[in-house]
Structure formats: C-alpha cells, structure tokens
Design an enzyme around this catalytic site. Structure first.
Site, PDB file in Angstrom:
ATOM      1  N   GLY A 272       1.042  -1.137   0.033  1.00 49.67           N
ATOM      2  CA  GLY A 272       0.039  -0.078   0.084  1.00 49.67           C
ATOM      3  C   GLY A 272       0.801   1.139  -0.086  1.00 49.67           C
ATOM      4  N   ALA A 273       1.797   1.111   1.034  1.00 42.56           N
ATOM      5  CA  ALA A 273       2.895   2.440   0.848  1.00 42.56           C
ATOM      6  C   ALA A 273       3.899   1.979   1.784  1.00 42.56           C
ATOM      7  CB  ALA A 273       2.130   3.692   1.675  1.00 42.56           C
ATOM      8  N   MET A 274       5.144   2.742   1.803  1.00 40.65           N
ATOM      9  CA  MET A 274       6.118   2.560   2.589  1.00 40.65           C
ATOM     10  C   MET A 274       6.694   3.840   3.259  1.00 40.65           C
ATOM     11  SD  MET A 274       8.041   0.065   3.596  1.00 40.65           S
ATOM     12  CE  MET A 274       9.451   0.459   4.746  1.00 40.65           C
ATOM     13  N   GLU A 275       7.063   3.831   4.444  1.00 40.97           N
ATOM     14  CA  GLU A 275       7.309   4.916   5.211  1.00 40.97           C
ATOM     15  C   GLU A 275       8.674   5.605   5.271  1.00 40.97           C
ATOM     16  OE1 GLU A 275       7.980   1.426   8.029  1.00 40.97           O
ATOM     17  OE2 GLU A 275       6.814   1.989   6.387  1.00 40.97           O
ATOM     18  N   ASN A 276       9.257   5.740   4.160  1.00 44.54           N
ATOM     19  CA  ASN A 276      10.860   6.143   4.133  1.00 44.54           C
ATOM     20  C   ASN A 276      10.593   7.699   4.435  1.00 44.54           C
ATOM     21  OD1 ASN A 276      11.416   3.804   2.185  1.00 44.54           O
ATOM     22  ND2 ASN A 276      10.137   4.947   0.785  1.00 44.54           N
ATOM     23  N   HIS A 306      -1.046   6.559   8.378  1.00 45.48           N
ATOM     24  CA  HIS A 306      -0.343   5.406   8.687  1.00 45.48           C
ATOM     25  C   HIS A 306       1.167   5.601   8.475  1.00 45.48           C
ATOM     26  CE1 HIS A 306      -0.003   0.830   8.943  1.00 45.48           C
ATOM     27  NE2 HIS A 306       1.140   1.389   8.332  1.00 45.48           N
ATOM     28  N   GLU A 307       1.434   5.843   7.207  1.00 47.03           N
ATOM     29  CA  GLU A 307       2.987   6.405   7.073  1.00 47.03           C
ATOM     30  C   GLU A 307       3.267   7.344   7.894  1.00 47.03           C
ATOM     31  OE1 GLU A 307       4.073   3.739   5.331  1.00 47.03           O
ATOM     32  OE2 GLU A 307       2.111   2.688   5.084  1.00 47.03           O
ATOM     33  N   GLU A 329       4.220  -1.205  12.978  1.00 45.49           N
ATOM     34  CA  GLU A 329       3.144  -1.349  12.223  1.00 45.49           C
ATOM     35  C   GLU A 329       1.997  -1.396  12.960  1.00 45.49           C
ATOM     36  OE1 GLU A 329       3.251  -1.131   9.274  1.00 45.49           O
ATOM     37  OE2 GLU A 329       5.178  -1.663   8.675  1.00 45.49           O
TER      38      GLU A 329
END
Length: 858
Positions: A272-276, A306-307, A329
């Site tokens: 869905g997404a990634m928190e870089n 969320h991210e 998470e």
C-alpha cells in the site's frame, strides 16, 4: 542464493560486533533509458561504508545481491570479488577497530517491485524508477549491513538521464550532472529510498509555531507519473498531510525530525505504501482515474496518516529485529485511524476499522499460522510473511484495548517519553512497556503476556436471565477460546442494551463499561434494566474479540438489523454475523438473505462495500454447491434492484453498480452490462467511466461474451498502464482451456511478466464460475510450487503460491492432496509451508461452511 536468508542469530552476532558510522552511496542510473528491453539491465552502484569493530581481527560480512561485483576494497586493500562475494554476501576478514569498505558493483533493475524497480509507461515510453526495500532489499541496490539495528547516516548521489528529477530521503540538488542529497539522520537500511524519472511534481509547505516560539517549516511535495497527472488531486493529499502533521505534533510533542516530506505515487507497487522518511512511497492506485466512493478517499487518508505515524513509530525509533515489527506497524495502523478521526473529515473511520481492518485480523488469528503480536521471527522469510493481519490489524486492535485499559492521556504520555528516550535508536517490547507502566501506574507485564505474547481470538457471548417482571435479573458475559489456543484474556468492554423505539429504530437505552476476566463475568450494573431485544457485548468496539449473540438478539437482528440506528453498532453486528458465517454457525444463505434485505439501508459506504465483498465470498466459498445457482440469481436480482433504487449519481449507486457487475451471470444481466457499455441502455445518474467499463468487461469476458477483439478495442481506448493491467486480467479470465494454459505458462514457466502483470494474470486465471475449467491445475500446482519458491523472488513466490492455490476446487479430494503435499514436504521452506497451511485452512473452513449451509437447506 547462499546467505540470502539472514537469520536472527546472525544479525545479533553482527550487531554485537559492528557499529556503523555512515554510508556514501553513488548510483548511476543512466542505463535505465535507451536501447532495447530484451536483455536484463544493470546499473553501477558504488558504496563506501565506515564502520567500527568491537573485536579487531574478527570476521563478518556485508550484504549485497547483485549480478556482479567489479571491485571490493577493505581498509585500502583490494579483495578478489570472486573469492569474497558469493552472490549475496561479501566476506570481511581481519577487521580493524575502524574500517572503511568500498564496493563497486553492477546491480540489477527489478521487475518484481523489489530493489530498484524499472517501469516503462506504455502511454509515452517514459521510464520511471523507484526503490522498495522492506524487509531486506536495499542490498539489491547498494552494499550494506541489512538489518534494522545497524542504523547510520546516509549520503546519496545519483547520476540520471537528462530531463529527469531524482528524489531521496534528504533534500537534493543537481550540479555537474549529479544529484547530491543531504545526509540523513541515522536510519535503517530498509527505509532509505530513491525515486527517479520524469515524474509530475507538485509542491506545498507546512508551517508550525510551537508554544516555546520555535518555528518549523516542512517543504511538502507530491509526485506521480505524467500520465496520471490529470487525475492527481494533490490538494487533497496535502490537506490530509497538513492535518496529520498538526495532529501528531499536538500529541507527540516531538517535531517531525526528517526535514522535507515528499510523497511519491509509483507504478507496479507491491504494498500500500512505505514509510521512507522524507520520501514516502505509495501505490499509484491511490490516484483515482474514475469516480470512487468516499470510502476510497478515507482509505487513502488512512494510509497517508499511517505512514506519517511511522516517522515516529518505526523511523525515529525502530524495532531491534523483526520480532517486534508490531512496535511500528501496530502503532501506525492504530494511529492512522486515530488521526483520521481526530484530524480529518473522516470522523467515522473507527467504523471502517471495526468492519474492515478487524475482519483481516480475525481471519489471520484463526489460521494455523497465527502468532502472538510479538512474533518469533527466525529469519527474513519469516519477516516477509509477518506483514499480516496479526501485526497490523490485531496489533492496532490491541492498542485500542490498551488505550481503554490505561487511559488515553497515559498512553500518549508514554509515547512521548518513548520517543525522547530512544530517538534514532532501536527498541524491544520492554522499552515501551516500561514507560507505559510509569505513566499509567499499572503493571503492564500481565497485560502484555495476555495480549502481546499469546495468539488467538476470544469469543464473548451474553447470557441474559429475566425476572418475573420482564427485567434483567442477571446479565453475564461468557468468554471462550479455541481448544488449541486456550488463553482467556482481560477485556475492557462496553455492554450495550438495545430496544426498538415507537418509530421502529433499534436504539441503545443502557450502556455499562466493565472489565471481563475469566470464563464468566456478571455485569452487576445492568441488573434491573428493561429486557433488551439486542445485547451488544463489545459496544463501541473497545476490545478485540468475536462477538456472539444469544437467541433473542440473533432473532432481533434477523428481522430488524437495518433498524440499528448507530452506524458503529450496526457495523459491529454485521461483522459478528460474518464471523458466524465463517465459523459455520450461520448458513451462508442466511447471511446472503440479510445482505439482500438490509444492505440497501446501510448509510456507511465503506460498510456497504464490505457487505458486498462478504456476500460474494459467502456465495463462492461457504454456500452449498447445489444452492449456488440460486444464490447467484438472488444476488444479481437484488443488486440490480438496489442499483435502480439508489439515488442517481450517488456513491451508493456506484457501489451497487460495481456489485452488480461482480455477480451478474444470467443472460439478461450480461446483456444489460453490454448495453450499458455501448450506451444503448442507461441507468439515470450512473456514469460509466473508464474504470467502470473495465469492471463490466471483466464479467463479460469471464462468461465468454467479450472476446479478444473486444478487449483489444478497449485497450486502444485506454492504452495506459492501468488499461494494460485490466486487459491482461480480462484476457486471462476468458472461459477457454487454451487461455488458461497460456496464463498458467506465463506465470509459472516464464519470468517475462512484471509483478503487476503477474498479479493481473493470476486474478484472471482463477474464477469461481470456471471450477471445471481450472480443475486440471490442482495437481499441477502441487508439482510446481517448491520449484517456483526456489527460483523466483519471495514476492513473486508468494503471489503464485497464494494466488494459484486451487481454492475453487473445494472438495475433500483437494484437501487430501494438500495434506499429502504437506506430509511429503516436511522439509520445505517454512515460509512456503506456512502459505500452503493457510490456504488449506481456508479450504477446510469453506467445506465446513458448505456443510452448514447444506444442512440448512435440507
């Protein structure tokens, strides 16, 4: 590949030995453009790592997955790449107290969404790159120590084709043909990031002045492919971003620590997404090409938040190893909804959480692979599979229970102390529990053992005894656990009593919060209350449990579910009824009847869309085979009725149109879909945009009405990346033995398709209406999955093993074949066995549901 699957023990040994001071990473991405696409492409990656060794003279290793290594230099000494590099690791012997390692490698562009993914846009031929690393794919792009507790600052520089822009975690500038980026704060390898290409880029800024007069200004950016730019509603993304930053600053008392805040929507994304930090990446499907319901906008906002929560929970403070993945998470999943309700227009997001996210958790927690929220993660393959409903949704549910247990203020104060004490460091379970014990005054040990260190979901059922005057003599809550996971937990719950009003609404007239412990808890404060028509034992959704009903409540819901006036209470009732269907306590045909009777009155669009998915699943997996044709006709008839009755142009109308397309199978229904496509018939207010056209065509292709020529014509109309994915799925869904053979070969025997097209082909291959057509592939599946797992990347392996399992061959013979494979492959990779065990459990659950439904019809 040797050494590719890093174990927890190896990571611990390396972390005890090494400390990393910094990375310099230089990438040359000019090879991404030009030339043909027949041969695999590589790019140059030069990495210098400065690190210390606690035991001079010791040996260790660096991680790198690359086709070739040009040179390796350790402390000025050239090493032979052929001797020290085995394809996944670089051996490092005779380390000094202070070391410098330089690795010059040729790394491979990816088509699987892992590492440096390369995408060619079919619309204009432009190339787009992005990286995705979690849990351990940074080593596909640069040499490193690939584990979360060896944090370090990074400096990236990138050479890219003319006309491209490059982004990374830090602020970048281009000079002399090279993009150079500011050094990052100490972060883990898996959250470093590079995005490069001719992306469409929009900017904004966030400003905040704190009580002490400190001023914070954060540059904001949002980017997507140029082909999606006409559909990109960046203003709404920025609105939610600013609302989230305000919310987290208000509650965390720790300013956003990573400078800028870019958000990239990228193609063929696996997650869905990634928190870089500084450069969050999202799947581009969050840019909507057609009309969608508010549930989609709420879902996107939830992911944005969320991210953003990860900037603190995960990036600033990171778990030591993947055992404590929940420390990022679970918190991000909880905080996403917490912030959505508290900061944005989506004030009913807890309803979506109760209805949708918890359904994911309940399913995962009843699989044979269920695990505690704090899991036992032996290696990276375990870690990859633990991004699941337990770690995300159950963990978030447990945190909601924790907030009820310790109080919101104590919880947030604990978070604030946790950030300040552990900033840029790594933590384990005890680090968080200790601050929560401080702020709440409660002993967290027993709570953690029950909720974080045991697996399984409890069921709570009310018992109601009435006195001679028709009032409650005693109301008790009975707690049960499955035999295999017998833990009974402490629950903080609200019990609500409901009765119908004179106007017919089913409303709450009494509510009591109480602690439930052990097998039976009497709720003394409800004694003497008027007799209820409905008892809701987890009202307001404070705890994590399966709700059950006693006979009176269940009878009330069968007749008056649509009259429950509170939308959260109604959503909880629906969720409970769905769990009963999955547990073979409620026949599938009864659940479908409830959906057909009451879903048209559902005000919450996200709940309505979930009901559509559940009804379809009930028919596909839990209805008796002999009743399915009846169920198909009933669902299609009911969906069409609600479609025509819905307010023209409303999101309810759109939801019913999509559901009708999903369940249509009769000749008349297919003719209507065809006529809606060509415009010879219409439904007032329904706009058949491009995305809805593909939804109609998928059903028509499944039933042999839309052939290859029709699908080719539609692709000509929508020759985009999205259009090609839709067409591939539609082509694979056609009811032909030759089509299925080709789809199988493309996925199983070839590696020519990208990750997105593998997924589209699998989605088209297996259809519930084509059980006989795909029956021959059940035996083939068990013959190939071990080879596929061995030869393909873990992401593609997961997609194939999960997606091609013969779940529609739902009979005892398939269950027996699955058991036979598991017995004869006891030494197969544990992660592979886990996937097969999970699929086996779903199949067995479906067969139990079918038996329950058949008994109801006999």
């Amino acid at each position: 590949m040797p050494g590719e699957n890093l174990s927890r023990d190896e990571a611990r040994e390396r972390a005890a030995l090494l400390s990393v001071d910094g990375y310099d990473v230089a990438l040359d991405l000019r090879s991404a453009v030009g030339g043909g696409d027949g041969e695999p492409r590589t790019f140059r990656s030069v990495t210098t790592i400065r690190f210390r060794c606690n035991e001079p003279g010791a040996s260790s290793f660096a991680d790198l997955i690359a086709p070739s290594v040009t040179s390796v230099s350790l402390n000025g000494k050239d090493l032979d790449p052929g001797e020290v590099f085995d394809g996944a690791r670089i051996a490092l012997d005779d380390l000094a107290a202070e070391n410098e390692l330089t690795v010059d490698a040729q790394c491979a562009y990816s088509r699987t969404g892992e590492g440096m993914h390369r995408f060619v846009d079919p619309e204009d031929g432009e190339v787009y790159l992005y990286t995705q690393y979690e849990p351990a794919d940074a080593r596909r792009v640069f040499a490193n120590f690939e584990q979360p507790d060896l944090k370090a600052p990074y400096r990236f520089e990138v050479r890219a084709p003319e006309g491209w822009t490059v982004w990374s975690n830090g602020t970048g500038e281009r000079a002399d043909g090279v993009w150079r980026f500011a050094e990052t704060k100490p972060i883990s390898t898996y959250i470093t990031c590079v995005v490069a290409g001719p992306y469409h880029y929009v900017t904004d800024s966030y400003e905040r002045t704190f009580e002490d007069g400190t001023r914070l200004e954060i540059p904001l950016g949002a980017l997507c492919r140029r082909g999606l730019a006409p559909h990109f509603d960046a203003a709404d993304v920025f609105l939610v971003t600013k609302q989230g930053l305000d919310f987290f600053h208000d509650h965390f008392d720790y300013p956003y620590p990573f400078g800028k805040y870019d958000q990239a929507f990228v193609p063929e994304y696996n997650l869905g997404a990634m928190e870089n930090p500084g450069l969050v990446t999202f799947r581009e499907e969050y840019i909507f090409r057609g009309k969608v319901t508010q549930a989609s906008y709420e879902g996107r906002a939830n992911v944005v938040l969320h991210e953003m929560a990860h900037m603190w929970f995960g990036d600033l403070v990171t778990m030591q190893w993947w055992d404590d993945l929940w420390l990022k998470e679970s918190f991000a999943d909880f905080m996403g909804t917490f912030a959505n309700v508290g900061a944005t227009r989506f004030t009913n997001a807890w309803i979506t959480f109760a209805n949708r996210r918890k359904a994911w958790a309940y399913r995962a927690d009843q699989l044979p692979s269920t695990h505690p929220v704090t899991a036992d993660i032996r290696d990276l393959q375990d870690a990859k599979l633990n991004f699941d409903g337990i770690t995300y949704a159950k963990g978030a549910s447990v945190l909601k229970q924790l907030v009820a247990y310790v109080g919101r203020d104590a919880f947030l104060e604990g978070a604030r102390r946790y950030f300040k004490r552990n900033a840029y460091g790594n933590t384990r379970l005890g680090d968080l529990l200790s601050v929560l014990a401080e702020t709440s005054g409660r002993d967290m040990t027993a709570w953690a053992r029950s909720w974080l260190q045991t697996a399984g979901v409890n069921s709570l059922t009310p018992q109601v005894l009435l006195d001679g005057e028709g009032r409650v003599a005693e109301l008790a809550v009975v707690q049960e656990a499955p035999e295999s996971l017998p833990e009974l937990r402490p629950h903080r719950i609200a019990v609500g009593l409901y009765r119908r009003t004179a106007a017919g609404a089913l409303e709450r007239y009494a509510r009591v919060e109480t602690d439930v412990e052990g097998p039976r808890t009497v709720v003394a404060d409800l004694a003497g209350a008027e007799a209820p028509e409905l008892v809701l034992v987890n009202d307001d959704d404070l705890t994590y449990c399966k709700i059950r009903f006693e006979e009176t409540s269940l009878a009330t819901l069968r007749e008056h579910l649509g009259a429950v006036s509170d939308p959260l209470a109604r959503a909880l009732c629906w969720s409970a009824l769905w769990n009963m269907t999955r547990d073979a306590l409620l026949p599938a045909r009864d659940f479908i009847a409830l959906v057909l009777r009451f879903a048209g009155r559902e005000s919450e669009i996200g709940v309505l869309q979930m009901l559509h998915a559940w009804a379809n699943s009930a028919l596909t997996h839990y209805a008796a085979p002999q009743w399915r044709p009846v169920g198909e006709r009933l669902l299609a008839k009911g969906a069409l009725r609600e479609l025509r009755a819905a307010e023209p142009g409303s999101e309810q109308q759109l939801a019913w149109a999509r559901f009708f397309a999903a369940v249509a199978s009769g000749e008349g229904d297919l003719a209507l879909l065809r006529d809606l496509l060509d415009g010879t018939r219409s439904v007032e207010g329904l706009v058949v945009d491009q995305e809805l056209r593909w939804a109609f065509l998928e059903t028509l292709a499944t039933h042999g009405v839309a052939d290859e020529a029709v699908l080719a014509a539609e692709l000509a109309r929508d020759d985009t990346a999205s259009g090609r994915r839709h067409q591939v799925r539609c082509l694979a869904t056609r009811p032909s033995a030759a089509v299925k053979a080709q789809a199988w070969a493309q996925v199983v025997e070839s590696q020519s398709l990208s990750n997105a097209l593998v997924g589209a082909t699998i989605a088209g291959f297996a259809r519930p209406s084509q059980r006989e057509l795909t029956a021959p592939y059940a035996e083939k599946y068990f013959a190939v999955i071990e080879r596929v797992w061995r030869e393909r990347s873990i992401q593609i392996g997961m997609d194939v093993v999960q997606g091609l399992f013969p779940s529609f061959q739902d009979r005892q013979e398939t269950l027996d074949a699955t058991d036979a494979w598991l017995r004869s492959h006891a030494d197969a990779a544990p992660a592979l066995r886990r996937l097969v065990l999970e699929a086996r459990d779903d199949l067995a659950r479906g067969l139990r549901g079918q038996a329950c439904d058949a008994a109801a019809g006999s």
